[in-house]
Design a protein around this motif. Structure first.
Motif, PDB file in Angstrom:
ATOM      1  N   TYR A 101       0.827  -1.201   0.000  1.00 25.27           N
ATOM      2  CA  TYR A 101       0.000   0.000   0.000  1.00 25.27           C
ATOM      3  C   TYR A 101       0.867   1.259   0.000  1.00 25.27           C
ATOM      4  N   ARG A 102       1.946   1.245   0.801  1.00 25.24           N
ATOM      5  CA  ARG A 102       2.859   2.389   0.844  1.00 25.24           C
ATOM      6  C   ARG A 102       3.516   2.597  -0.516  1.00 25.24           C
ATOM      7  N   LEU A 103       3.966   1.503  -1.152  1.00 20.43           N
ATOM      8  CA  LEU A 103       4.592   1.608  -2.465  1.00 20.43           C
ATOM      9  C   LEU A 103       3.597   2.121  -3.502  1.00 20.43           C
ATOM     10  N   PHE A 104       2.361   1.645  -3.427  1.00 18.66           N
ATOM     11  CA  PHE A 104       1.325   2.103  -4.356  1.00 18.66           C
ATOM     12  C   PHE A 104       1.076   3.599  -4.195  1.00 18.66           C
ATOM     13  N   LYS A 105       0.970   4.074  -2.950  1.00 20.74           N
ATOM     14  CA  LYS A 105       0.717   5.493  -2.718  1.00 20.74           C
ATOM     15  C   LYS A 105       1.859   6.353  -3.248  1.00 20.74           C
ATOM     16  N   LEU A 106       3.098   5.921  -3.028  1.00 23.40           N
ATOM     17  CA  LEU A 106       4.246   6.689  -3.516  1.00 23.40           C
ATOM     18  C   LEU A 106       4.221   6.798  -5.034  1.00 23.40           C
ATOM     19  N   ARG A 107       3.983   5.672  -5.699  1.00 20.62           N
ATOM     20  CA  ARG A 107       3.956   5.678  -7.164  1.00 20.62           C
ATOM     21  C   ARG A 107       2.764   6.465  -7.689  1.00 20.62           C
ATOM     22  N   LEU A 112       0.650  11.450 -10.178  1.00 18.08           N
ATOM     23  CA  LEU A 112      -0.220  12.619 -10.159  1.00 18.08           C
ATOM     24  C   LEU A 112       0.585  13.909 -10.293  1.00 18.08           C
ATOM     25  N   ILE A 113       1.710  13.995  -9.574  1.00 23.44           N
ATOM     26  CA  ILE A 113       2.548  15.194  -9.648  1.00 23.44           C
ATOM     27  C   ILE A 113       3.107  15.372 -11.047  1.00 23.44           C
TER      28      ILE A 113
END
Length: 223
Positions: A101-107, A112-113
């Protein structure tokens, strides 16, 4: 048999032959024969019009033309596979798995940025880098941060050759000959970069600065 009978017989043969051909996917058939072309576990189905839209918006027909039946079948399989995978992924509560989940959020946030800057900054910039540098130097009062430069280098030294993988070739050279060999070695790397080899890969492969070399020659920011 008269000519009229021959014409109708010929027309009937052509009609029968055409009816034996596989169905053609085009705008007309997609709108008028919108039957289901694929179904999975009664939870997902793909219609003719949906398949046509996917094909139309894909990169398979950017220059027009006709697609082979096998290509369409492979494309349809990929659409079904991706869709079912997405449905299953949606049903998984990823937040219960911390690391994925953490890796997904970072990617996801990185994406998005990047998408935001692409749409709202980079695509709207109408000035080249030289104009930006000129504006920076001519308007120092508008900038509170000093100019920063990302420094990259490829270090080639006589000792690096003398004690490197090809040391036997260079240990017997005199200091003057070793210096000339070092210069020739550096020029050869420069030629490789001019031809096709990227600077980053050249630094990783040839630089005698092993720490910066592992990072593609990057040494940090200088002011």
């Amino acid at each position: 048999m008269n000519k009229l009978s021959l014409f109708f017989a010929f027309f009937l043969i052509i009609f029968l032959l055409e009816s034996c051909q596989p169905p053609v996917i085009n705008e007309y058939t997609a709108k008028n024969y919108n039957y289901v072309v694929a179904r999975a576990d009664n939870s997902y189905q793909l219609t003719m019009s949906q398949l046509y839209d996917y094909l139309y918006n894909s990169d398979l027909l950017q220059k027009g033309g006709i697609l082979d039946t096998n290509i369409i079948r492979e494309f349809m399989d990929s659409v079904i596979c991706d869709t079912l995978t997405g449905v299953d992924a949606f049903n998984i509560k990823l937040e219960n798995y911390y690391n994925p989940y953490r890796l997904f959020k970072l990617r996801y946030y990185d994406y998005l940025i990047k998408a935001y800057f692409d749409e709202n900054v980079y695509k709207k910039v109408k000035y080249d880098s030289l104009e930006v540098v000129e504006f920076y130097h001519s308007h120092p009062d508008l900038f509170s941060v000093k100019e920063h430069i990302n420094l990259f280098h490829i270090l080639i030294t006589p000792n690096g050759l003398k004690y490197g993988p090809d040391s036997l070739k260079y240990k017997s050279l005199s200091p003057e000959a070793l210096n000339r060999a070092t210069e020739d070695y550096a020029q050869n790397i420069r030629s490789l970069i001019k031809d096709s080899l990227s600077f980053v890969k050249a630094a990783q492969q040839y630089s005698h600065d092993t720490i910066a070399g592992r990072n593609g020659g990057y040494m940090g920011i200088i002011i």
